[in-house]
Structures are given as structure tokens and as C-alpha cells.
Design a protein around this motif. Structure first.
Motif, PDB file in Angstrom:
ATOM      1  N   LYS B  20       0.843  -1.213   0.000  1.00 46.60           N
ATOM      2  CA  LYS B  20       0.000   0.000   0.000  1.00 46.60           C
ATOM      3  C   LYS B  20       0.872   1.255   0.000  1.00 46.60           C
ATOM      4  N   SER B  23       2.092   1.927  -3.458  1.00 45.29           N
ATOM      5  CA  SER B  23       1.140   2.529  -4.388  1.00 45.29           C
ATOM      6  C   SER B  23       0.829   3.976  -4.000  1.00 45.29           C
ATOM      7  N   VAL B  24       0.852   4.275  -2.707  1.00 47.89           N
ATOM      8  CA  VAL B  24       0.664   5.665  -2.275  1.00 47.89           C
ATOM      9  C   VAL B  24       1.845   6.524  -2.736  1.00 47.89           C
ATOM     10  N   ALA B  27       1.571   7.297  -6.358  1.00 46.88           N
ATOM     11  CA  ALA B  27       0.518   8.284  -6.630  1.00 46.88           C
ATOM     12  C   ALA B  27       0.943   9.682  -6.190  1.00 46.88           C
ATOM     13  N   PRO B  57      -2.625   7.634   4.720  1.00 46.87           N
ATOM     14  CA  PRO B  57      -3.173   7.137   3.435  1.00 46.87           C
ATOM     15  C   PRO B  57      -3.544   5.656   3.472  1.00 46.87           C
ATOM     16  N   LEU B  61      -7.122   3.945   2.447  1.00 50.71           N
ATOM     17  CA  LEU B  61      -7.326   2.847   1.489  1.00 50.71           C
ATOM     18  C   LEU B  61      -8.002   1.660   2.179  1.00 50.71           C
ATOM     19  N   THR B  72      -8.702   1.453  -5.013  1.00 50.04           N
ATOM     20  CA  THR B  72      -8.135   2.492  -5.870  1.00 50.04           C
ATOM     21  C   THR B  72      -8.991   3.762  -5.897  1.00 50.04           C
ATOM     22  N   ILE B  75      -7.540   6.477  -3.734  1.00 53.58           N
ATOM     23  CA  ILE B  75      -6.181   7.005  -3.946  1.00 53.58           C
ATOM     24  C   ILE B  75      -6.115   8.544  -3.859  1.00 53.58           C
ATOM     25  N   CYS B  79      -3.852  10.443  -1.045  1.00 56.19           N
ATOM     26  CA  CYS B  79      -2.825  11.452  -1.344  1.00 56.19           C
ATOM     27  C   CYS B  79      -3.122  12.748  -0.597  1.00 56.19           C
TER      28      CYS B  79
END
Lengths: 317, 308
Positions: B20, B23-24, B27, B57, B61, B72, B75, B79
Motif C-alpha cells: 500500500k 502505491s501511495v 501516486a 493514506p 485505502l 483504488t 487514492i 494522497c
């Protein structure tokens, strides 16, 4: 030369709107625990000498495209909040180190640097919240409200007013000193542009109308400060609209490019703004374009002193 | 299914956090390109992208996944809360506030870039959070603008004078006093300064995930518990760990006469209080599917038992 358009009493229009906006701002920021932060926010937002030009531009643009002013009032208030927030931070000792703003001590001079930073930090989100909570959902679609929030956030952010302040603070004569026109566009043009576009979006304007308002707003915003600059250099300013100290030397177009060039820039920007307003003529718009024409004339000519109507006048009128 | 020890065994928490966080981070990197004027964006990226556990974050999620399964969607919210968190750290660290030199093991923003840039970078991150959150282009086509508007309202409430800023103001006002502040004042500070943003993180995720009102109420309570828990644990760590272990100045609370839970309650009672908050947080997760609630369950453990 004065505009050839039918006369419009901008002074009355403006002062009456200022009273309404200040009343709404007054109730939008009520003092509660912890009191001092609310007092600091109110000190800068509710200043009597605030001309509320962003708010007026927003409401006039909304009315121009056929929206009710009530659609634009919450955003108009929000624009005043973010404007106040950025001025509070611009005045800080680590930035412009200004001790006076609009003729009275700056926020940090009264409340301390820590509170001044926090007052700014609180006014930005309050502005967004005010828009979401108060824009009439029955008349303005959620997409339009989101677009307005996006527009304001972009304007105050790292490519807009923050960038302008950063560029303005670059050491003069340094390797990367900034183009004074760019500083003015970022610091002043973008907020006026944003105000006009937001008004248009809230009033239901189409894409082309929004883009015309965007260019009009930007031109007027820059024009306004170049005239301020000229007036400051000519030292013949009248009344409370006198030198505001809002420009550092690096952002002085007169100093960087000379008086003649500054005057021709004013003329060019006035022409640009006027051209954009031509698309709003005809029976669809009627006389609703007049406030924006006279706003433009005012930006150049400063034919009156903007003051807040006293409450008594407001209620009698 | 009640949340038992089984879930604790089966769930790869570390792997979850790492994937996670990755992916944060990706982004966040995309949301903040290095454009003109570069230096201000460099300062923003320095503070936003350098380190950080991404707890907020990930909470966002995880809350979204808990109610919807599709993380997703959250997201942009994830952010936004990290941008707000970073912004508040930059401003809190300033000389006129907490005057910190070290953050996440690196020089603070004003130390690295100068005070004026730190103020501006904070302001710009605050603006970017709302710009990113409100941009419908960041959501699937046809996604509900009403839900996005609700996230904007929720986030703005948690940042301003009913959230972060209120906590910071009362914190500043109660520093340097001769006597310790009351437990109520201390809770006010932490509920606002710390819990409010954790609350926003969880609630934003829940909103975009399409949570019902009653689910939001429970998740809000969960976040308030772990928010306060976070601070109680922070206070405990400050007296029990070294600067090197923490990556920030340790013992600072003691040195600055700051009121903390260990000072008010003693270390043993503070630890008990932390256990109570952890229990309460987990109580809020009962009634959700234990499998989808596993990340939030383990996040509360993580906040309670972290070592830095």
C-alpha cells in the motif's frame, strides 16, 4: 478616455455588495474556543478597508451569465478568505516582513507569528468548507462546485499565488531573478482570473464564456496593480486607496521597464479585457455586462474611493 | 465472524503495509511533478516523498476496501490526507512553532530550504490536497460528484479550526505554563492535532467507498480511538526511546515541560489507557467482515505496539 458604454453606478453596486459580503463573512467566522485563532482570522478578513475586489468580480461574473448572485456569494466569501490568508503569510517576517497592511498593523504584529501562520492555515480550508456548506445545491450542480474548489486550490497553490510570492522573494539582480510581469500575473492576475471564472461557472456559463472571463479577469488583475504601481510612482494618489505597499520593488513594472512601458502595458491590458467583454453583448446579456466594463474603467481611472457603507446607511438604503 | 487470533495469524500485515505504501508513494510522486518554479516544488517533494510510514493514506485505502473492496477509488483521498499531514509537519516544525531541526531522520523543510520556502511549501501542499481531491479527473468516469464534495467538506473540517489548527493553537497556549494542563485539555489537543486527521483519513476512504451512515459513525469512532492511542504511545516512546531509535529528538517533551500522558498519569497508567483505547477501537470493527476488517484491525495493533 471614459467608456462609451451607458453609465453604470459602480460605486453603489460595489459598496452595497461589500456590506453584504462583510456581513456574511462576519457570521462565517464566529468566535469560539480557542478564541484567539478566530480573532486573528477575523482581524484580517473583516478589515474595514478591504475592497473585496475578488468577491465583487465573482458576483458580477455570475450575474453576467444569468446566475443569481446568491449562487456566487459563498464563493465570493471564500475568495476573500483565501486572499486574506495569503496576505497574512506574505506579510510574515520571513517573507515581506511588513508591519502595516491596509493601514493597520499586520496580523503577526498583533497576534504573533505562530498565530498568524495558523490563521492562514485555517482560512484556506474554511474557504472550501464555506463553499460546500453554503452554495445552494438546488441551483448549482455538484460538478460546478467541485470545479470552483479546484480552480481556487490551483490559484492559491504552487503554480499560482504561492509561485508568485516565491518569485517575488528571489534576490534582486540574482542569477534567477524573476520577470516582473510574471510575478504580477501570478500574485495578482491569477486571483482575479479565478474570481471571474468561478462566478461564471456558478452562474452556469459555457466553456467559451468561462475562457473569455478567464482572460478578462487576468488582464484586469494585472492592470490593477500596474496602475497601483504607476500611481505610487507619481505620488498623486488620493484618499484611502493610497499606496498599499503591496508590491516589493522587484515586482515594480515601472522600475523594471520604465514609466512609458508601464503606461503602454496598461493600455494593452485594457484593450485585451475590453475585447473579451465584446462576446457578452447582445440581448442574451442585456445590461449585465456593464459592471465588468465599469470595473475595468475603475481599475484604470480610480474615479472614486471605495469605502464600506456604514451599517446605518446600509439599513436606511 | 468475530475478530479472533486467527485473522492475526493469517494476515500478512507487513506485506500489506509495504504494497500500500508503494502505491501511495507512486501516486504522490505523480500528483506533484517538478514544474516551474522548481525550488518550491523541490521543497514540497522533499517533505512529501522523503520517508514517512504513510499510516494516514493506508488507513484511507483500508477503510475504502472495508466497505467497498475497491481501494483504488480512495487514492486521491489517500494522497490528500498525506499532503495535509506533511503540510502540518512543515509548519509545526518552524522556528516560531516547535522549532525542530530533524524530521523523519532528515533536516526539517525550513532547515533544508529556508523559512520562507517552508511556509510557502506548506501552503502549497494544503492547496494541492484540495485540488487533487476535488478533481473529478482523478476518479473513474461517472463517479459521484456528491461523494467527492462530501470528502472535501470532511477534510476541510478536520484541517481548520475544528481540527488540526485548533489542536495546534491550544498546544501552543499550554506550552511553557508553570503548571501541567488538565487531562481534558490534553485530550482536546490530541483529538484535534492528531486524531482529527486520522479520522478524516478513515472517513474519506469510507465515503468514496460508499459506506452507510452507521458504518461511518463506527469508523469515525475507531479513528478517534487510534488517534488518541497514537499520541499516548508517542508520549510513552518519547520517555522510553533514544533520538536515534525515533529518528527525531527524544526526551523533548520532558525538556520542554510539555504535558504528556506519562507525566499526568504515570507510565503504567498510560500503558493501561493505551490498552483501553486499543480495545475500544477494535470494538468498532466488530460487525464488519473479519477478513476485510483485518487491515484496520492490524493497523490499530501497529499503532499501539510500534517502537518508533
Amino acid at each position: 478616455a471614459p467608456s462609451s458604454m451607458p453609465s453604470f453606478d459602480l460605486h453603489s453596486y460595489w459598496t452595497s455588495l461589500i456590506s453584504q459580503i462583510q456581513e456574511k463573512l462576519d457570521t462565517a467566522i464566529t468566535v469560539k474556543y480557542p478564541e484567539r485563532i478566530y480573532e486573528a482570522m477575523r482581524y484580517s478578513v473583516l478589515s474595514d478597508s478591504n475592497k473585496c475586489a475578488s468577491a465583487i468580480m465573482c458576483i458580477a461574473a455570475c450575474e453576467l451569465v444569468g446566475g443569481d448572485p446568491s449562487f456566487a456569494f459563498p464563493t465570493a466569501c471564500a475568495l476573500e478568505m483565501v486572499h486574506a490568508a495569503s496576505l497574512i503569510h506574505d506579510d510574515l517576517p520571513c517573507m515581506d516582513a511588513a508591519s502595516l497592511r491596509r493601514g493597520r498593523p499586520t496580523n503577526h504584529a498583533v497576534f504573533g507569528v505562530d498565530l498568524a501562520i495558523l490563521a492562514g492555515d485555517a482560512l484556506f480550508p474554511l474557504a472550501f468548507r464555506h463553499i460546500v456548506d453554503h452554495t445552494p445545491a438546488s441551483h448549482v450542480p455538484p460538478q460546478a462546485i467541485l470545479r470552483v474548489i479546484h480552480e481556487i486550490a490551483r490559484t492559491v497553490g504552487s503554480t499560482g499565488m504561492t509561485a508568485g510570492q516565491f518569485l517575488d522573494l528571489l534576490p534582486e539582480g540574482g542569477e534567477e531573478s524573476a520577470d516582473p510581469m510574471l510575478v504580477l500575473e501570478k500574485k495578482f492576475g491569477e486571483l482575479a482570473e479565478c474570481s471571474a471564472v468561478c462566478g461564471g461557472v456558478l452562474g452556469g456559463a459555457g466553456e467559451e464564456e468561462c475562457e473569455a472571463l478567464r482572460r478578462y479577469g487576468r488582464a484586469v488583475g494585472v492592470l490593477y496593480v500596474v496602475v497601483d504601481d504607476l500611481l505610487m510612482w507619481e505620488e498623486k494618489v488620493a484618499g484611502s486607496n493610497g499606496p498599499s505597499g503591496k508590491m516589493r520593488n522587484t515586482a515594480s513594472v515601472v522600475r523594471a521597464m520604465g514609466m512609458d512601458r508601464a503606461i503602454s502595458i496598461v493600455e494593452e491590458l485594457r484593450q485585451t479585457a475590453k475585447n473579451e467583454l465584446k462576446s457578452f453583448q447582445g440581448c442574451k446579456f442585456g445590461d449585465r455586462v456593464l459592471p465588468l466594463y465599469s470595473f475595468l474603467d475603475y481599475a484604470v481611472e480610480r474615479s472614486f474611493v471605495v469605502e464600506r457603507c456604514s451599517k446605518a446607511n446600509n439599513f436606511l438604503g | 465472524v468475530a475478530l479472533g487470533t486467527e485473522a492475526a495469524i493469517d494476515f500478512d500485515f507487513e506485506g500489506y503495509m509495504l504494497s500500500k505504501a508503494a502505491s501511495v508513494n507512486k501516486a504522490l510522486d505523480l500528483a506533484l511533478p517538478l514544474v516551474h518554479p522548481e525550488r518550491i516544488h523541490e521543497a514540497m517533494r522533499y517533505s512529501l516523498l522523503l520517508g514517512g510510514k504513510r499510516v494516514r493514506p493506508i488507513l484511507c485505502l483500508a477503510a475504502c476496501e472495508l466497505v467497498a473492496g475497491e481501494g483504488t477509488l480512495a487514492i486521491p483521498s489517500a494522497c490528500a490526507v498525506e499532503m495535509i499531514h506533511t503540510m502540518s509537519l512543515i509548519h509545526d516544525d518552524l522556528p516560531c512553532m516547535d522549532n525542530d531541526d530533524l524530521r523523519r531522520g532528515h533536516p526539517t523543510c525550513h532547515r533544508a530550504y529556508g523559512e520562507h520556502i517552508a511556509v510557502l511549501a506548506g501552503d502549497a501542499l494544503l492547496a494541492l490536497a484540495f485540488r487533487h481531491l476535488a478533481d473529478l479527473a482523478n476518479y473513474p468516469v461517472g463517479f459521484s460528484p456528491e461523494l467527492v464534495l462530501r470528502t472535501v467538506a470532511e477534510l476541510s473540517r478536520c484541517v481548520g479550526t475544528e481540527g488540526l489548527v485548533a489542536g495546534q493553537v491550544v498546544d501552543l497556549e499550554s506550552t511553557g505554563l508553570d503548571e501541567a494542563i488538565s487531562i481534558e485539555q490534553l485530550e482536546f489537543i490530541h483529538y484535534h492535532k492528531t486524531a482529527a486527521l486520522l479520522e478524516a483519513s478513515v472517513v474519506l476512504g469510507a465515503i468514496v467507498g460508499g459506506a452507510t451512515d452507521s458504518e461511518i459513525v463506527r469508523l469515525r469512532r475507531y479513528a478517534q480511538c487510534i488517534g488518541l492511542l497514537f499520541q499516548v504511545v508517542d508520549d510513552i516512546l518519547d520517555v522510553t526511546k533514544s533520538s536515534q531509535e525515533l529518528g527525531k529528538t527524544a526526551g523533548k517533551d520532558l525538556a520542554s515541560d510539555k504535558t504528556t500522558y506519562p507525566k499526568l498519569l504515570g507510565l503504567a497508567r498510560s500503558r493501561e489507557f493505551a490498552e483501553e483505547l486499543l480495545r475500544d477501537a477494535k470494538l468498532q470493527l466488530e460487525g464488519f467482515n473479519s477478513l476485510t476488517a483485518a487491515p484496520l484491525f492490524h493497523l490499530s495493533n501497529y499503532i499501539a505496539y510500534r517502537q518508533k
